[in-house]
Design a protein around this motif. Structure first.
Motif, PDB file in Angstrom:
ATOM      1  N   THR A  79       0.858  -1.185   0.000  1.00  0.00           N
ATOM      2  CA  THR A  79       0.000   0.000   0.000  1.00  0.00           C
ATOM      3  C   THR A  79       0.897   1.238   0.000  1.00  0.00           C
ATOM      4  O   THR A  79       2.049   1.174   0.439  1.00  0.00           O
ATOM      5  CB  THR A  79      -0.863   0.052   1.278  1.00  0.00           C
ATOM      6  N   VAL A  80       0.348   2.334  -0.472  1.00  0.00           N
ATOM      7  CA  VAL A  80       1.128   3.574  -0.394  1.00  0.00           C
ATOM      8  C   VAL A  80       1.104   4.112   1.036  1.00  0.00           C
ATOM      9  O   VAL A  80       2.099   4.635   1.531  1.00  0.00           O
ATOM     10  CB  VAL A  80       0.654   4.614  -1.432  1.00  0.00           C
ATOM     11  N   GLY A  81      -0.035   3.948   1.730  1.00  0.00           N
ATOM     12  CA  GLY A  81      -0.132   4.400   3.119  1.00  0.00           C
ATOM     13  C   GLY A  81       0.657   3.480   4.026  1.00  0.00           C
ATOM     14  O   GLY A  81       0.753   2.280   3.767  1.00  0.00           O
ATOM     15  N   TYR A  82       1.239   4.039   5.071  1.00  0.00           N
ATOM     16  CA  TYR A  82       2.041   3.191   5.967  1.00  0.00           C
ATOM     17  C   TYR A  82       1.836   3.581   7.434  1.00  0.00           C
ATOM     18  O   TYR A  82       2.745   3.483   8.257  1.00  0.00           O
ATOM     19  CB  TYR A  82       3.524   3.212   5.571  1.00  0.00           C
ATOM     20  N   ALA A 242      -8.698   8.826   1.798  1.00  0.00           N
ATOM     21  CA  ALA A 242      -7.371   8.787   2.422  1.00  0.00           C
ATOM     22  C   ALA A 242      -7.282   7.669   3.456  1.00  0.00           C
ATOM     23  O   ALA A 242      -6.803   6.569   3.144  1.00  0.00           O
ATOM     24  CB  ALA A 242      -7.059  10.141   3.030  1.00  0.00           C
ATOM     25  N   ARG A 243      -7.728   7.928   4.654  1.00  0.00           N
ATOM     26  CA  ARG A 243      -7.724   6.921   5.717  1.00  0.00           C
ATOM     27  C   ARG A 243      -8.855   7.211   6.681  1.00  0.00           C
ATOM     28  O   ARG A 243      -9.186   8.386   6.912  1.00  0.00           O
ATOM     29  CB  ARG A 243      -6.414   6.980   6.522  1.00  0.00           C
ATOM     30  N   GLY A 244      -9.396   6.153   7.259  1.00  0.00           N
ATOM     31  CA  GLY A 244     -10.309   6.330   8.359  1.00  0.00           C
ATOM     32  C   GLY A 244      -9.571   7.019   9.489  1.00  0.00           C
ATOM     33  O   GLY A 244      -8.356   6.862   9.626  1.00  0.00           O
ATOM     34  N   PRO A 289     -16.164   0.012   0.122  1.00  0.00           N
ATOM     35  CA  PRO A 289     -15.292  -0.718   1.061  1.00  0.00           C
ATOM     36  C   PRO A 289     -13.799  -0.638   0.719  1.00  0.00           C
ATOM     37  O   PRO A 289     -13.179  -1.650   0.394  1.00  0.00           O
ATOM     38  CB  PRO A 289     -15.824  -2.152   0.959  1.00  0.00           C
ATOM     39  N   HIS A 290     -13.229   0.536   0.829  1.00  0.00           N
ATOM     40  CA  HIS A 290     -11.775   0.751   0.638  1.00  0.00           C
ATOM     41  C   HIS A 290     -11.277   0.131  -0.675  1.00  0.00           C
ATOM     42  O   HIS A 290     -10.433  -0.766  -0.670  1.00  0.00           O
ATOM     43  CB  HIS A 290     -10.998   0.194   1.847  1.00  0.00           C
ATOM     44  N   ILE A 291     -11.821   0.659  -1.781  1.00  0.00           N
ATOM     45  CA  ILE A 291     -11.501   0.070  -3.087  1.00  0.00           C
ATOM     46  C   ILE A 291     -10.843   1.057  -4.044  1.00  0.00           C
ATOM     47  O   ILE A 291     -10.789   0.818  -5.256  1.00  0.00           O
ATOM     48  CB  ILE A 291     -12.768  -0.523  -3.763  1.00  0.00           C
ATOM     49  N   ALA A 292     -10.327   2.162  -3.521  1.00  0.00           N
ATOM     50  CA  ALA A 292      -9.839   3.204  -4.435  1.00  0.00           C
ATOM     51  C   ALA A 292      -8.740   2.707  -5.382  1.00  0.00           C
ATOM     52  O   ALA A 292      -8.655   3.142  -6.524  1.00  0.00           O
ATOM     53  CB  ALA A 292      -9.357   4.420  -3.644  1.00  0.00           C
ATOM     54  N   SER A 293      -7.911   1.784  -4.940  1.00  0.00           N
ATOM     55  CA  SER A 293      -6.834   1.296  -5.821  1.00  0.00           C
ATOM     56  C   SER A 293      -7.212  -0.012  -6.509  1.00  0.00           C
ATOM     57  O   SER A 293      -6.362  -0.654  -7.140  1.00  0.00           O
ATOM     58  CB  SER A 293      -5.547   1.096  -5.013  1.00  0.00           C
ATOM     59  N   ALA A 294      -8.494  -0.398  -6.400  1.00  0.00           N
ATOM     60  CA  ALA A 294      -8.870  -1.752  -6.824  1.00  0.00           C
ATOM     61  C   ALA A 294      -9.185  -1.866  -8.309  1.00  0.00           C
ATOM     62  O   ALA A 294     -10.343  -1.905  -8.725  1.00  0.00           O
ATOM     63  CB  ALA A 294     -10.050  -2.249  -5.989  1.00  0.00           C
ATOM     64  N   THR A 298      -3.668  -2.551 -11.299  1.00  0.00           N
ATOM     65  CA  THR A 298      -2.984  -1.743 -10.271  1.00  0.00           C
ATOM     66  C   THR A 298      -2.638  -2.590  -9.060  1.00  0.00           C
ATOM     67  O   THR A 298      -1.524  -2.510  -8.526  1.00  0.00           O
ATOM     68  CB  THR A 298      -3.859  -0.532  -9.899  1.00  0.00           C
ATOM     69  N   ARG A 299      -3.563  -3.420  -8.611  1.00  0.00           N
ATOM     70  CA  ARG A 299      -3.262  -4.264  -7.446  1.00  0.00           C
ATOM     71  C   ARG A 299      -2.099  -5.209  -7.763  1.00  0.00           C
ATOM     72  O   ARG A 299      -1.257  -5.468  -6.908  1.00  0.00           O
ATOM     73  CB  ARG A 299      -4.509  -5.037  -7.019  1.00  0.00           C
ATOM     74  N   LEU A 300      -2.024  -5.693  -9.025  1.00  0.00           N
ATOM     75  CA  LEU A 300      -0.906  -6.568  -9.397  1.00  0.00           C
ATOM     76  C   LEU A 300       0.409  -5.779  -9.350  1.00  0.00           C
ATOM     77  O   LEU A 300       1.419  -6.267  -8.825  1.00  0.00           O
ATOM     78  CB  LEU A 300      -1.141  -7.159 -10.798  1.00  0.00           C
TER      79      LEU A 300
HETATM   80  C1  8YV Z   1      -5.007  -0.343  -0.340  1.00  0.00           C
HETATM   81  C2  8YV Z   1      -4.539   2.062   0.201  1.00  0.00           C
HETATM   82  O1  8YV Z   1      -5.556  -1.118  -1.324  1.00  0.00           O
HETATM   83  O2  8YV Z   1      -2.401   2.007  -0.796  1.00  0.00           O
HETATM   84  C3  8YV Z   1      -3.093   2.398   0.148  1.00  0.00           C
HETATM   85  O3  8YV Z   1      -2.601   3.073   1.076  1.00  0.00           O
HETATM   86  O4  8YV Z   1      -5.256   2.582   0.977  1.00  0.00           O
HETATM   87  C4  8YV Z   1      -5.131   1.089  -0.763  1.00  0.00           C
HETATM   88  O5  8YV Z   1      -4.549   1.258  -2.005  1.00  0.00           O
HETATM   89  C5  8YV Z   1      -5.633  -0.642   0.951  1.00  0.00           C
HETATM   90  O6  8YV Z   1      -4.922  -0.013   1.975  1.00  0.00           O
HETATM   91  C6  8YV Z   1      -5.736  -2.108   1.276  1.00  0.00           C
HETATM   92  O7  8YV Z   1      -6.105  -2.252   2.592  1.00  0.00           O
END
Ligand code: 8YV
Length: 331
Positions: A79-82, A242-244, A289-294, A298-300
């Motif tokens: 994920t990009v978020g950490y 962004a994030r909850g 349900p948290h699908i912005a990158s889905a 992209t997921r691959l």
């Molecule tokens: C993830 C996201 O798919 O990359 C991130 O930070 O929020 C999403 O792209 C998601 O975090 C999966 O839980």
């Protein structure tokens, strides 16, 4: 019995088989293709003897976990978020954290815009109405929403995804784009995004559509709460991809019910996958349900980047997208 000399890694959730196959060329992999949800205690037990872990962004890695898992050298988020990483604790323990930036930027910006449009034009509400069999006749103000083209798009958090949303709004929909960020962008990037820097209060007060794309941290917890919502126009929409935790969900549900703002589109929630019950009962919110990158592509790409970080660091001594200042594996 031959003893493997490959480093051992853990993949915490189900993932693309081809990515697992790539990892297996370099590592002894313990995977979780059954996609069981492990408790923090189970995760810690599985991390024993592992040098690397492929994480999905939800697994908390802090001083206690690091102390309990002394073999660990790298945690690679897909994920990009950490915000699941305590980077200071990881640096102190000599453990590298990596994330998966860039590969998801445009897909996530597409989704941000899709959610904005669905929210402003009341698409989900109208669809539920139709499916519910309530459409018996047309009327002039039925599901009248708010204008998108030519309106003011306000972006809070102007990293790569925020910039992608700005370009879509300015170039595709002729929107006036304003933004607020910890640091102002350079003039060339501002010109490219056609975005003007404003203070947070002006952003809130002027927004027709406010999109949140900032990282979550203790400092950004409840950035949007009752006081901020009260500053917004009653016709405004709020989008959170962004994030909850960046939004006070209880305060937002109240603001939606009281029509303090017109509508919201939310892809992320405090304590997800639990969703605040008050949000479930207000009609003027679009919930995803948290699908912005889905997208599968992209997921691959995100999964390959996380895998390449593990291979890069544990096999070649250099990760691709390191988050903390450790660049050589600590043997
Ligand atoms: C993830 C996201 O798919 O990359 C991130 O930070 O929020 C999403 O792209 C998601 O975090 C999966 O839980």
């Amino acid at each position: 019995m031959a003893i493997s000399t490959k480093p051992a890694i853990l993949v915490v959730r189900a993932i693309f088989p081809e990515v697992l196959a790539k990892l297996a060329q370099h590592f002894d992999v313990e995977s979780n293709q059954a996609d069981a949800l492990w408790t923090p205690e189970q995760l810690q037990a599985k991390l024993q003897g592992k040098q690397g872990v492929f994480t999905m962004g939800a697994e908390r890695i802090d001083a206690a976990v690091l102390a309990a898992c002394p073999s660990l050298k790298i945690c690679a988020n897909m994920t990009v978020g950490y915000n699941n990483f305590d980077l200071a604790a990881m640096t102190a323990a000599g453990v590298l954290g990596t994330n998966a930036p860039d590969v998801l930027t445009e897909t996530t910006a597409d989704f941000g815009f899709a959610l904005l449009m669905a929210t402003a034009r009341r698409i989900a509400e109208a669809e539920h109405f139709l499916r519910g069999g309530h459409w018996t006749r047309w009327s002039y103000d039925m599901f009248a929403g708010s204008e998108i083209h030519g309106s003011t798009l306000a972006i809070l958090g102007m990293g790569r995804i925020g910039q992608g949303i700005a370009r879509r709004g300015a170039l595709g929909f002729g929107m006036k784009v304003i933004y607020h960020n910890r640091s102002r962008l350079d003039a060339a990037t501002e010109a490219d995004c056609k975005a003007a820097f404003v203070g947070k209060d002006e952003l809130l007060q002027t927004a027709d559509h406010l999109v949140l794309v900032l990282p979550y941290s203790a400092q950004t917890h409840h950035t949007i709460s009752a006081a901020e919502l009260a500053q917004m126009k009653p016709t405004a929409t709020l989008i959170n991809i962004a994030r909850g935790g960046i939004v006070d969900d209880a305060a937002l549900a109240a603001a939606l019910r009281n029509k303090t703002i017109a509508a919201a589109g939310l892809d992320v929630f405090e304590g997800e996958p639990h969703v605040h019950p008050d949000l479930m009962t207000v009609p003027n919110v679009v919930l995803t349900p948290h699908i912005a990158s889905a997208t599968l592509g992209t997921r691959l790409a995100m999964a390959h980047l996380a895998a390449d970080n593990l291979i890069g660091y544990l096999i070649h001594g250099q990760a691709l997208t390191a988050l903390n200042p450790l660049s050589v594996s600590q043997d």
